[in-house]
Design a protein around this motif. Sequence first.
Motif, PDB file in Angstrom:
ATOM      1  N   PRO A   1       0.981  -1.071   0.025  1.00 47.00           N
ATOM      2  CA  PRO A   1       0.117  -0.039  -0.045  1.00 47.00           C
ATOM      3  C   PRO A   1       0.911   1.348   0.003  1.00 47.00           C
ATOM      4  O   PRO A   1       2.032   1.284   0.565  1.00 47.00           O
ATOM      5  N   ARG A   2       0.478   2.209  -0.529  1.00 48.24           N
ATOM      6  CA  ARG A   2       1.248   3.694  -0.668  1.00 48.24           C
ATOM      7  C   ARG A   2       1.693   4.088   0.631  1.00 48.24           C
ATOM      8  O   ARG A   2       2.893   4.567   0.735  1.00 48.24           O
ATOM      9  N   PRO A   3       1.012   4.184   1.684  1.00 51.89           N
ATOM     10  CA  PRO A   3       1.440   4.735   2.906  1.00 51.89           C
ATOM     11  C   PRO A   3       2.401   3.855   3.508  1.00 51.89           C
ATOM     12  O   PRO A   3       3.541   4.433   3.953  1.00 51.89           O
ATOM     13  N   LEU A   4       2.516   2.468   3.407  1.00 51.32           N
ATOM     14  CA  LEU A   4       3.802   1.643   3.809  1.00 51.32           C
ATOM     15  C   LEU A   4       4.906   1.922   2.819  1.00 51.32           C
ATOM     16  O   LEU A   4       5.668   2.106   3.560  1.00 51.32           O
ATOM     17  N   ARG A   5       4.679   2.205   1.628  1.00 46.00           N
ATOM     18  CA  ARG A   5       5.970   2.586   0.785  1.00 46.00           C
ATOM     19  C   ARG A   5       6.533   3.781   1.221  1.00 46.00           C
ATOM     20  O   ARG A   5       7.726   3.682   1.449  1.00 46.00           O
ATOM     21  N   GLU A   6       5.757   4.749   1.451  1.00 46.54           N
ATOM     22  CA  GLU A   6       6.319   6.146   1.871  1.00 46.54           C
ATOM     23  C   GLU A   6       6.883   5.959   3.365  1.00 46.54           C
ATOM     24  O   GLU A   6       8.085   6.645   3.454  1.00 46.54           O
ATOM     25  N   ARG A   7       6.558   5.302   4.214  1.00 49.58           N
ATOM     26  CA  ARG A   7       6.916   5.188   5.464  1.00 49.58           C
ATOM     27  C   ARG A   7       8.174   4.336   5.550  1.00 49.58           C
ATOM     28  O   ARG A   7       9.367   4.954   5.951  1.00 49.58           O
ATOM     29  N   LEU A   8       8.440   3.240   4.633  1.00 51.53           N
ATOM     30  CA  LEU A   8       9.577   2.611   4.410  1.00 51.53           C
ATOM     31  C   LEU A   8      10.748   3.249   3.851  1.00 51.53           C
ATOM     32  O   LEU A   8      12.003   3.349   4.265  1.00 51.53           O
ATOM     33  N   ALA A   9      10.260   4.258   2.728  1.00 49.53           N
ATOM     34  CA  ALA A   9      11.074   5.310   2.031  1.00 49.53           C
ATOM     35  C   ALA A   9      11.812   6.123   3.124  1.00 49.53           C
ATOM     36  O   ALA A   9      12.836   6.548   3.201  1.00 49.53           O
ATOM     37  N   ALA A  10      11.047   6.700   4.014  1.00 51.98           N
ATOM     38  CA  ALA A  10      11.323   7.541   5.039  1.00 51.98           C
ATOM     39  C   ALA A  10      12.324   6.869   5.995  1.00 51.98           C
ATOM     40  O   ALA A  10      13.072   7.558   6.661  1.00 51.98           O
ATOM     41  N   ASP A  11      12.217   5.594   6.215  1.00 50.94           N
ATOM     42  CA  ASP A  11      12.962   4.993   7.140  1.00 50.94           C
ATOM     43  C   ASP A  11      14.102   4.661   6.594  1.00 50.94           C
ATOM     44  O   ASP A  11      15.029   4.024   7.217  1.00 50.94           O
ATOM     45  N   GLY A  12      14.686   4.978   5.358  1.00 53.12           N
ATOM     46  CA  GLY A  12      15.850   4.589   4.799  1.00 53.12           C
ATOM     47  C   GLY A  12      15.725   3.612   3.720  1.00 53.12           C
ATOM     48  O   GLY A  12      16.763   3.240   3.271  1.00 53.12           O
ATOM     49  N   TRP A  13      14.734   2.783   3.457  1.00 51.85           N
ATOM     50  CA  TRP A  13      14.774   1.574   2.729  1.00 51.85           C
ATOM     51  C   TRP A  13      14.627   2.152   1.295  1.00 51.85           C
ATOM     52  O   TRP A  13      14.231   3.280   0.929  1.00 51.85           O
ATOM     53  N   GLN A  14      15.345   1.438   0.375  1.00 48.67           N
ATOM     54  CA  GLN A  14      15.225   1.476  -1.078  1.00 48.67           C
ATOM     55  C   GLN A  14      13.911   1.070  -1.528  1.00 48.67           C
ATOM     56  O   GLN A  14      14.059  -0.362  -1.721  1.00 48.67           O
ATOM     57  N   VAL A  15      13.051   1.537  -1.883  1.00 50.68           N
ATOM     58  CA  VAL A  15      11.671   1.192  -2.274  1.00 50.68           C
ATOM     59  C   VAL A  15      11.711   1.315  -4.189  1.00 50.68           C
ATOM     60  O   VAL A  15      11.500   2.485  -4.412  1.00 50.68           O
ATOM     61  N   THR A  16      11.484   0.267  -4.591  1.00 47.81           N
ATOM     62  CA  THR A  16      11.340   0.294  -6.272  1.00 47.81           C
ATOM     63  C   THR A  16       9.968  -0.346  -6.551  1.00 47.81           C
ATOM     64  O   THR A  16       9.643  -1.553  -6.278  1.00 47.81           O
ATOM     65  N   PRO A  17       8.946   0.540  -6.880  1.00 50.23           N
ATOM     66  CA  PRO A  17       7.685   0.165  -7.036  1.00 50.23           C
ATOM     67  C   PRO A  17       7.425  -0.911  -8.037  1.00 50.23           C
ATOM     68  O   PRO A  17       7.983  -0.647  -9.168  1.00 50.23           O
ATOM     69  N   GLY A  18       6.696  -1.761  -7.984  1.00 49.20           N
ATOM     70  CA  GLY A  18       6.372  -2.814  -8.830  1.00 49.20           C
ATOM     71  C   GLY A  18       5.062  -2.151  -9.734  1.00 49.20           C
ATOM     72  O   GLY A  18       4.767  -1.012  -9.514  1.00 49.20           O
ATOM     73  N   ARG A  19       4.340  -2.913 -10.551  1.00 49.20           N
ATOM     74  CA  ARG A  19       3.143  -2.340 -11.130  1.00 49.20           C
ATOM     75  C   ARG A  19       2.162  -3.565 -11.182  1.00 49.20           C
ATOM     76  O   ARG A  19       2.656  -4.595 -11.316  1.00 49.20           O
ATOM     77  N   ALA A  20       0.889  -3.253 -11.089  1.00 51.87           N
ATOM     78  CA  ALA A  20       0.059  -4.197 -10.743  1.00 51.87           C
ATOM     79  C   ALA A  20      -0.456  -4.662 -12.230  1.00 51.87           C
ATOM     80  O   ALA A  20      -0.447  -4.007 -13.304  1.00 51.87           O
TER      81      ALA A  20
END
Length: 180
Positions: free
Chosen positions: A4-23
């Motif tokens: 979910p978008r809020p979880l992606r944003e929180r992980l990115a703020a915590d320093g995780w490198q998030v590469t979004p996939g696509r449905a």
Amino acid sequence: MLLPRPLRERLAADGWQVTPGRARNRQEAADPLFGDRLVCPACTAGLDKQMATAQRRHDAALARPRIKTLDLAKRLSPGWQLAQREGDAELERWLVEHEGTVHGQVNRYLRVNKTFSPGWEAHFIAGPAFYRLEAISSCAHRPNSSFLWSGRDLAAWGIATRPHHQAPRPAWTTRTRKTA
């Protein structure tokens, strides 16, 4: 799985490198094949350290003194040259340089039986590594040889210009044909 978008944003703020996939299907929340990709902060730092070490090793190898240079200004354009470092002559390896910057290397292909082929390999630089450049069809060593160039200077020309696969041979090349 797509997050979910809020979880992606929180992980990115915590320093995780998030590469979004696509449905694959917009109604589906999960994608079993091409989901989000996560890399932890410690892993990212480790990769950066490995890349920096590889780059230092690569730069040190390229900084070795040149013992022989050949000017390619007449064939390519001013500023292009081939250079050999200590130990490169035995391997039949030449660096392709333009105004002091290394753009790649050309070398004779070494067969499994430790003999040199008459064909030349061309490798261009991308980051701290060399990648093989495919020979264009008009300059290939043999018709079915996709990676061997027919000459050293042609391989250097390939690194300098990165021609399309069906490009014609440069005007300065000569190819002698036997007449019957």
